[in-house]
Enzyme design. Structure first.
Site, PDB file in Angstrom:
ATOM      1  N   ASN A  13     -47.667  57.249   0.143  1.00 32.92           N
ATOM      2  CA  ASN A  13     -46.714  58.293  -0.250  1.00 32.92           C
ATOM      3  C   ASN A  13     -46.537  58.171  -1.761  1.00 32.92           C
ATOM      4  O   ASN A  13     -45.866  57.255  -2.237  1.00 32.92           O
ATOM      5  CB  ASN A  13     -45.381  58.079   0.485  1.00 32.92           C
ATOM      6  CG  ASN A  13     -44.307  59.052   0.021  1.00 32.92           C
ATOM      7  OD1 ASN A  13     -44.595  59.982  -0.733  1.00 32.92           O
ATOM      8  ND2 ASN A  13     -43.084  58.828   0.464  1.00 32.92           N
ATOM      9  N   LYS A  15     -44.930  60.012  -3.682  1.00 34.45           N
ATOM     10  CA  LYS A  15     -43.617  60.496  -4.165  1.00 34.45           C
ATOM     11  C   LYS A  15     -43.827  61.386  -5.390  1.00 34.45           C
ATOM     12  O   LYS A  15     -44.852  62.067  -5.483  1.00 34.45           O
ATOM     13  CB  LYS A  15     -42.676  59.315  -4.413  1.00 34.45           C
ATOM     14  CG  LYS A  15     -42.596  58.402  -3.180  1.00 34.45           C
ATOM     15  CD  LYS A  15     -41.496  57.389  -3.216  1.00 34.45           C
ATOM     16  CE  LYS A  15     -41.531  56.568  -1.928  1.00 34.45           C
ATOM     17  NZ  LYS A  15     -40.451  55.583  -1.862  1.00 34.45           N
ATOM     18  N   HIS A  98     -38.287  62.094   5.034  1.00 33.39           N
ATOM     19  CA  HIS A  98     -38.237  60.842   4.274  1.00 33.39           C
ATOM     20  C   HIS A  98     -36.787  60.568   3.850  1.00 33.39           C
ATOM     21  O   HIS A  98     -36.028  61.494   3.566  1.00 33.39           O
ATOM     22  CB  HIS A  98     -39.143  60.942   3.033  1.00 33.39           C
ATOM     23  CG  HIS A  98     -39.326  59.620   2.374  1.00 33.39           C
ATOM     24  ND1 HIS A  98     -38.392  59.093   1.505  1.00 33.39           N
ATOM     25  CD2 HIS A  98     -40.300  58.688   2.486  1.00 33.39           C
ATOM     26  CE1 HIS A  98     -38.801  57.895   1.116  1.00 33.39           C
ATOM     27  NE2 HIS A  98     -39.947  57.627   1.693  1.00 33.39           N
ATOM     28  N   GLU A 100     -35.547  59.644   1.172  1.00 27.74           N
ATOM     29  CA  GLU A 100     -35.164  60.210  -0.135  1.00 27.74           C
ATOM     30  C   GLU A 100     -34.782  61.683   0.016  1.00 27.74           C
ATOM     31  O   GLU A 100     -33.892  62.172  -0.685  1.00 27.74           O
ATOM     32  CB  GLU A 100     -36.309  60.004  -1.141  1.00 27.74           C
ATOM     33  CG  GLU A 100     -36.381  58.533  -1.549  1.00 27.74           C
ATOM     34  CD  GLU A 100     -37.765  58.030  -1.903  1.00 27.74           C
ATOM     35  OE1 GLU A 100     -38.673  58.843  -2.144  1.00 27.74           O
ATOM     36  OE2 GLU A 100     -37.948  56.794  -1.920  1.00 27.74           O
ATOM     37  N   GLU A 170     -38.812  53.377   8.419  1.00 23.28           N
ATOM     38  CA  GLU A 170     -38.599  52.933   7.039  1.00 23.28           C
ATOM     39  C   GLU A 170     -37.129  52.564   6.847  1.00 23.28           C
ATOM     40  O   GLU A 170     -36.293  53.450   6.613  1.00 23.28           O
ATOM     41  CB  GLU A 170     -38.965  54.058   6.057  1.00 23.28           C
ATOM     42  CG  GLU A 170     -40.413  54.471   6.119  1.00 23.28           C
ATOM     43  CD  GLU A 170     -40.878  55.044   4.789  1.00 23.28           C
ATOM     44  OE1 GLU A 170     -41.892  54.564   4.280  1.00 23.28           O
ATOM     45  OE2 GLU A 170     -40.216  55.947   4.236  1.00 23.28           O
ATOM     46  N   GLY A 176     -38.549  50.661  -1.986  1.00 22.28           N
ATOM     47  CA  GLY A 176     -38.540  50.554  -3.442  1.00 22.28           C
ATOM     48  C   GLY A 176     -37.685  49.414  -3.968  1.00 22.28           C
ATOM     49  O   GLY A 176     -37.375  49.356  -5.155  1.00 22.28           O
ATOM     50  N   SER A 216     -41.494  48.678   0.939  1.00 22.02           N
ATOM     51  CA  SER A 216     -42.014  47.553   0.162  1.00 22.02           C
ATOM     52  C   SER A 216     -43.193  46.852   0.833  1.00 22.02           C
ATOM     53  O   SER A 216     -43.383  45.651   0.674  1.00 22.02           O
ATOM     54  CB  SER A 216     -40.901  46.554  -0.174  1.00 22.02           C
ATOM     55  OG  SER A 216     -39.903  47.191  -0.962  1.00 22.02           O
TER      56      SER A 216
HETATM   57  P1  13P Z   1     -42.111  51.531  -1.252  1.00 25.22           P
HETATM   58  O1  13P Z   1     -43.398  51.059  -0.613  1.00 25.22           O
HETATM   59  O2  13P Z   1     -42.248  51.824  -2.709  1.00 25.22           O
HETATM   60  O3  13P Z   1     -40.969  50.640  -0.910  1.00 25.22           O
HETATM   61  O4  13P Z   1     -41.798  52.958  -0.581  1.00 25.22           O
HETATM   62  C1  13P Z   1     -41.844  53.061   0.781  1.00 25.22           C
HETATM   63  C2  13P Z   1     -41.723  54.491   1.131  1.00 25.22           C
HETATM   64  O5  13P Z   1     -40.685  55.095   0.945  1.00 25.22           O
HETATM   65  C3  13P Z   1     -42.901  55.157   1.676  1.00 25.22           C
HETATM   66  O6  13P Z   1     -42.579  56.427   2.155  1.00 25.22           O
END
Ligand code: 13P
Length: 255
Positions: A13, A15, A98, A100, A170, A176, A216
């Site tokens: 992803n 982002k 997601h 976010e 997740e 993150g 992560s």
């Molecule tokens: P990270 O791997 O940067 O923690 O992000 C995970 C994520 O949100 C994947 O959709």
């Protein structure tokens, strides 16, 4: 163990990262590290890079995904992109719900369900994200939260349609932050989700469902997470932007 019944999927992803010029560089770096992967490889790129990614990955084993889509087919929804628009470009996957999007853009369980239905109707494969916040884990209500998210996301989705659904667990506190869920925590919740799906559908459907872990996941911890019986892949943020790290994760998933 029923892991052999399921497809292992590693999805990056990206982002809101990479201009088109930068995306071209990364995709060229990803091709050699993905070529021998014995799992499904997906990159979910920003809308502006979708067409570039579809063109550059043609003839390779890398599939392209988007990070969201709207639930209506067309109309007065300024700034939105429909599932049909994605499918027309040759996009195969879309990430829906997601954390976010839930945190910053007002996504709810109901809109996740509507977007999932629209995406499935357009012929896309959907990666539905679920996961608890830190306070929820601390209060001991992780299963309730993840269970409700899963049940509402899947409302009205048939056993036939769910073949094109992937669930990504997740935990929000692990995204993150560099804080990964332990392999046991990840497996426990992925297994719980599979149980929810078994109750909603059947054991056969649940056994065939790919459930990813995300938060992560990186080159150093992927092996342990992916070795868990109910973890069928990963949704990778930061580490998917580094071709070598993504390659290591793909190699672990291929074992
Ligand atoms: P990270 O791997 O940067 O923690 O992000 C995970 C994520 O949100 C994947 O959709």
């Amino acid at each position: 163990m029923n892991k052999e019944l399921r497809k292992v999927i590693i999805a990056g992803n990206w982002k809101m990262n990479k201009t088109r010029a930068e995306a071209k560089v990364l995709i060229e770096e990803l091709k050699p590290v993905s070529a021998n992967a014995d799992c499904e490889v997906v990159i979910a790129v920003p809308f502006t890079n979708l067409e570039t990614a579809v063109n550059l990955t043609a003839g390779t084993n890398i599939k392209v995904g988007a990070q969201n889509c709207h639930f209506e087919k067309s109309g007065a929804f300024t700034g939105e992109v429909s599932a049909d628009m994605l499918a027309e470009l040759g996009v195969e996957y879309v990430i829906i719900g997601h954390s976010e999007r839930r945190q910053y853009f007002g996504e709810t369980d109901e809109t996740v369900n509507k977007r999932t239905k629209a995406a499935l109707e357009a012929g896309l494969k959907v990666i539905i994200c679920v996961g608890e916040m830190l306070e929820e884990r601390e209060k001991g209500i992780t299963e309730e939260i993840v269970g409700i998210q899963t049940k509402i996301a899947l409302l009205g989705i048939t056993a036939e349609q769910i073949k094109n659904v992937i669930i990504a667990y997740e935990p929000v506190w692990a995204i993150g932050t560099g804080k990964t869920a332990t392999a046991e925590q990840a497996n426990e919740v992925c297994s719980y989700i599979r149980g929810v799906v078994e109750k909603l559908y059947s054991k056969e459907v649940a056994d065939a469902l790919t459930i990813q872990y995300g938060g992560s996941m990186n080159a150093a911890n992927a092996a342990e997470l992916l070795a868990q019986p109910d973890v069928d892949g990963g949704l990778i943020g930061g580490a998917s932007l580094k071709a070598n790290d993504f390659g290591v994760i793909l190699a672990e998933a291929s074992k």
